[in-house]
Design a protein around this motif. Structure first.
Motif, PDB file in Angstrom:
ATOM      1  N   LYS A   1      35.771   5.717   4.528  1.00 58.72           N
ATOM      2  CA  LYS A   1      34.508   6.456   4.515  1.00 58.72           C
ATOM      3  C   LYS A   1      33.743   6.143   3.227  1.00 58.72           C
ATOM      4  O   LYS A   1      34.345   6.061   2.158  1.00 58.72           O
ATOM      5  CB  LYS A   1      34.821   7.957   4.593  1.00 58.72           C
TER       6      LYS A   1
ATOM      7  N   ASN B   1      27.220   4.249  11.305  1.00 58.55           N
ATOM      8  CA  ASN B   1      28.512   3.759  10.808  1.00 58.55           C
ATOM      9  C   ASN B   1      29.115   2.697  11.713  1.00 58.55           C
ATOM     10  O   ASN B   1      30.274   2.347  11.551  1.00 58.55           O
ATOM     11  CB  ASN B   1      29.525   4.917  10.755  1.00 58.55           C
TER      12      ASN B   1
ATOM     13  N   SER C   1      37.324  11.047  13.524  1.00 56.57           N
ATOM     14  CA  SER C   1      35.936  11.264  13.968  1.00 56.57           C
ATOM     15  C   SER C   1      35.366   9.993  14.585  1.00 56.57           C
ATOM     16  O   SER C   1      34.679  10.031  15.608  1.00 56.57           O
ATOM     17  CB  SER C   1      35.043  11.658  12.796  1.00 56.57           C
ATOM     18  N   GLU C   2      35.652   8.859  13.941  1.00 53.17           N
ATOM     19  CA  GLU C   2      35.080   7.594  14.420  1.00 53.17           C
ATOM     20  C   GLU C   2      35.674   7.204  15.771  1.00 53.17           C
ATOM     21  O   GLU C   2      34.952   6.777  16.675  1.00 53.17           O
ATOM     22  CB  GLU C   2      35.312   6.475  13.392  1.00 53.17           C
TER      23      GLU C   2
ATOM     24  N   ARG D   1      33.679  -0.017  12.278  1.00 54.68           N
ATOM     25  CA  ARG D   1      33.158   1.300  11.917  1.00 54.68           C
ATOM     26  C   ARG D   1      33.627   1.686  10.519  1.00 54.68           C
ATOM     27  O   ARG D   1      34.618   1.143  10.033  1.00 54.68           O
ATOM     28  CB  ARG D   1      33.668   2.370  12.904  1.00 54.68           C
ATOM     29  N   ASN D   2      32.935   2.612   9.895  1.00 55.78           N
ATOM     30  CA  ASN D   2      33.371   3.172   8.612  1.00 55.78           C
ATOM     31  C   ASN D   2      33.331   4.685   8.703  1.00 55.78           C
ATOM     32  O   ASN D   2      32.364   5.239   9.230  1.00 55.78           O
ATOM     33  CB  ASN D   2      32.439   2.742   7.477  1.00 55.78           C
ATOM     34  N   GLY D   3      34.366   5.328   8.186  1.00 53.15           N
ATOM     35  CA  GLY D   3      34.345   6.791   8.176  1.00 53.15           C
ATOM     36  C   GLY D   3      35.715   7.376   8.397  1.00 53.15           C
ATOM     37  O   GLY D   3      36.726   6.667   8.352  1.00 53.15           O
ATOM     38  N   ASP D   4      35.751   8.671   8.646  1.00 53.59           N
ATOM     39  CA  ASP D   4      37.004   9.350   8.939  1.00 53.59           C
ATOM     40  C   ASP D   4      37.527   8.833  10.272  1.00 53.59           C
ATOM     41  O   ASP D   4      36.802   8.829  11.274  1.00 53.59           O
ATOM     42  CB  ASP D   4      36.745  10.863   9.031  1.00 53.59           C
TER      43      ASP D   4
ATOM     44  N   SER E   1      30.923   7.503   0.704  1.00 53.20           N
ATOM     45  CA  SER E   1      30.302   8.806   0.454  1.00 53.20           C
ATOM     46  C   SER E   1      28.788   8.720   0.604  1.00 53.20           C
ATOM     47  O   SER E   1      28.188   7.661   0.415  1.00 53.20           O
ATOM     48  CB  SER E   1      30.667   9.315  -0.938  1.00 53.20           C
TER      49      SER E   1
END
Lengths: 472, 294
Positions: free
Chosen positions: B39, B101, B126-127, B120-123, B41
């Motif tokens: 993720k 993302n 969630s992704e 993808r980028n992130g948690d 910020s």
């Protein structure tokens, strides 16, 4: 449906926690230490207490990011009205000032400058300056990053320097294990060099302008662009060689000479062609802005001059509005505006003074010398928070507290603004750290490995410098 | 059918891809491979994006693209997909941003209609949850090397069947363990079990576990129906009736040489959140690949 709600609740647990903390604090009585200050220094303890509640909630939300940052900014603004701290027009006035103009202008200028593709010119400059030896190249990256970021901001420089650093790393070898330490050395030279450099001039970072704004707002000092440099540049020059040594001995790359990598880089840069008229124009516009900051900032303010720079980039066709709009961090601008607004409320309501007194009371066992104690509180509080929050948000919130601690406001203000650049310890500490981490070549643990040494070194040098400032 | 395979790194994703593709083939499913990076910020996102644009200008791939490229080449090399090199393809690895993302990834000069690549980028939860909802995937596949908590959250929150490829050894002969009971998810699990058994050409152990010595009518009927299905599909099988704690019995029967296929829990989500569920207990205590059918 129930599953969606449970998922939402788990994702937003820190939001719920912040709301719960806010609600509980709101139900508790105002601390007696705050009540007892009522009088000259604190007009309304209830307002001061409620301001502190908003700060605590905002810090939780900024650190854990359960909601987008602009939402935190909006919350900080509307809660001031809902909790009766200020009226809507008062909040609006405290939200927008020259420091926010500067942050907005400098972020937009950063986009305009980075999109010019000046990185290949920088690459040539570094190589000419350093030659092929790895330690000299690291020195070049730290030195040039620090020098440039002192004028145009750390994240702009890191974004421009990173492709140059990556090219050298991949030209050396595409095997990641073989270049692990070299990659860390070069990328940290860029990130830490940029972070260190951002203390150099007021335009190095929004937090510097926020501090100048607080000095003016509270009638404590009036520092010019060159005046700022006289305080900070000596420290920056001392830090550069020490930082290179720290990074070199922490990562010790196998490759002591980058002969063929540098040769390949020269060929790659040559292929990208010579500097265009547009590139030259972009540099001229920046020089105009820089001269404006040096000679006109007292009259016009740093922010307004930055906005003139953005205007020139747009009308000269050096950047399209759509690109500017897409790459400018509007959320951060909102957040800094809101943080400054709450910072001003902390001063206005007396919450800053209460916090300053409480912190000194709690820590008075550490040192008999009150001047050292308040300096230590200011620097450690700023240094720790800057690694968890953003550095500008830290100065916006901590600034009024520190300037209320007593002592020389110049020493305290500079120490706080400079300590906010010590964002070496975590990936989230600053955009520079996040940018090099996003290359995939440095690990989270590398930040601690090199960061704690940089952190201690910076505090020691800052302490020595602040002694000089106090004596001068 | 649509399968989503999440890859993390070259070191740990080989068996995830192998098992995932073998099962996907038996379902004739369309496959998408996703890599979820860390993720970024909110403070740093536009700056990082700006730096990444510069990196692309200098022909550097974004982190994660090399893992997707490796996955693609691994599948092509092992004949799971057909890859075609074409001159009119993309001149370099190209990312097309389809969401904040999320990027579609197109590899340099290569096309394949068999697989899509997503960055993808992130948690991660969630992704993946978002990707499953967006693409309407039937099965999501992850490696067992991922954190325990992640597998747990995937079972809880992702709206597709989940295959967790724990410690799979391609040189070992596996059996398929299919726990059956009277829950409404068992028939679906049996259907999936048949396909998996066909994909690997392995024997099925049908396991009915009762907490007491007695096996109710519902349990016996479920075992009977599953056995009938196996016979009809020509799959070698054996019926086992055991009693005890279901999670313990399943673990003991599975050992480390079974692929487990079982239906998801039908408990209500709040009870599952606080008390867990049978599939979660089985997943946590077994060193085998496990497919939880929703």
């Amino acid at each position: 449906m129930l599953q969606h709600i449970i998922f939402w609740l788990t994702q937003k647990r820190w939001l719920l926690f912040a709301l719960a903390v806010g609600a509980v604090l709101l139900l508790l009585p105002v601390p007696s230490s705050m009540e007892s200050m009522q009088g000259e220094t604190m007009t309304d303890p209830i307002k001061a207490y409620r301001t502190m509640i908003i700060v605590i909630m905002a810090i939780i939300l900024i650190i854990f990011e359960p909601v987008p940052l602009p939402a935190v900014a909006l919350m900080m603004l509307f809660l001031q009205v809902i909790l009766g701290i200020d009226d809507p027009n008062g909040v609006a006035k405290s939200f927008m000032n020259d420091a926010v103009f500067f942050i907005m202008g400098s972020l937009m200028m950063a986009v305009a400058i980075v999109s010019q593709g000046l990185d290949s010119r920088l690459a040539l400059g570094i190589i000419r300056f350093t030659g092929n030896k790895t330690w000299r190249i690291a020195f070049g990256f730290v030195g040039i990053s620090a020098f440039l970021s002192s004028f145009i901001g750390e994240h702009t420089v890191t974004a421009m320097m990173m492709p140059v650093g990556l090219t050298l790393i991949y030209n050396t070898s595409t095997d990641r294990d073989a270049t692990k330490n070299l990659a860390a050395l070069i990328l940290f030279s860029i990130a830490y060099g940029s972070a260190m450099g951002s203390i150099g001039t007021p335009s190095g970072g929004g937090r510097n302008v926020i501090m100048i704004g607080y000095w003016q707002e509270f009638g404590l000092a009036d520092i010019s662009y060159l005046g700022w440099m006289r305080y900070t540049y000596p420290m920056l020059l001392v830090e550069i060689p020490i930082a290179v040594a720290i990074l070199w001995f922490t990562f010790r790359p196998k490759q002591k000479v980058l002969d063929s990598a540098v040769r390949k880089l020269k060929v790659q840069v040559a292929r990208r062609g010579a500097m265009t008229g547009q590139n030259i124009l972009a540099i001229i516009v920046f020089l105009i802005v820089f001269l404006g900051w040096v000679f006109l900032s007292k009259k016009m303010g740093l922010g307004i001059i930055a906005l003139i720079g953005v205007f020139l980039y747009l009308v000269l066709g050096l950047i399209r509005w759509s690109d500017l709009n897409r790459n400018t961090n509007w959320g951060v601008i909102l957040l800094f505006g809101a943080a400054i607004s709450i910072g001003l409320q902390m001063k206005e309501t007396g919450a800053a003074l209460w916090f300053a007194n409480s912190a000194i009371d709690i820590m008075k066992n550490l040192s008999e010398d009150i001047s050292i104690l308040r300096w230590l509180i200011a620097v450690l509080l700023t240094g720790v928070l800057t690694n968890l929050l953003s550095n500008s948000a830290t100065v916006a919130v901590i600034g009024p507290i520190v300037l209320n601690m007593g002592g020389d406001p110049i020493v305290m203000g500079f120490s706080t603004a400079i300590a906010s650049a010590f964002a070496y310890l975590t990936v989230v500490a600053s955009p520079t750290c996040m940018i090099i981490h996003s290359s995939g070549l440095v690990q989270r643990s590398d930040f601690i490995k090199a960061g704690w040494k940089m952190f201690i070194m910076s505090i020691v040098i800052l302490f020595i410098m602040s002694k000089f400032w106090a004596d001068s | 059918m649509k399968f989503l395979i999440a890859v993390g790194s070259k070191e740990y994703s080989e068996s995830t891809l192998r098992v995932g593709m073998q099962i996907a083939k038996s379902f004739q499913a369309a496959v998408t491979i996703v890599y979820v990076g860390p993720k970024i910020s909110d403070f740093s996102l536009p700056h990082v994006r700006l730096a990444q644009e510069r990196m692309e200008e200098w022909d550097f791939d974004r982190p994660g693209v090399e893992v997707l490229e490796w996955a693609f080449n691994f599948l092509a090399k092992n004949d799971y997909i057909t890859s075609t090199t074409i001159e009119s393809g993309f001149p370099k690895n190209t990312l097309v941003q389809t969401d904040g993302n999320r990027c579609d990834v197109y590899l340099q000069g290569t096309i394949s209609t068999d697989v899509n690549l997503i960055l993808r980028n992130g948690d991660i939860i969630s992704e993946l949850r978002d990707e499953v909802a967006r693409g309407g995937f039937d099965v999501t596949i992850i490696g067992g090397s991922q954190k325990r908590r992640m597998a747990h959250d995937m079972i809880q929150y992702i709206d597709s069947s989940i295959l967790i490829v724990n410690k799979y050894n391609p040189d070992k002969t596996y059996g398929l363990l299919l726990p059956v009971d009277d829950s409404r998810k068992t028939p679906q699990a049996v259907k999936y079990g048949v396909r998996v058994a066909q994909a690997f050409g392995i024997k099925v152990d049908l396991l009915t576990v009762s907490k007491t010595n007695k096996f109710g009518k519902g349990y016996r009927n479920a075992a009977k129906r599953a056995a009938k299905m196996m016979r009809r599909m020509g799959i070698e099988y054996e019926n086992h009736f055991k009693h005890g704690d279901p999670a313990v019995v399943i673990r003991e029967t599975a050992g480390n040489d079974h692929i487990i296929v079982m239906g998801t829990s039908t408990k209500n989500p709040i009870a599952k959140f606080f008390m867990g569920s049978k599939p979660l207990q089985v997943m946590e205590s077994n060193p085998c690949p496990i497919l939880i059918v929703k």
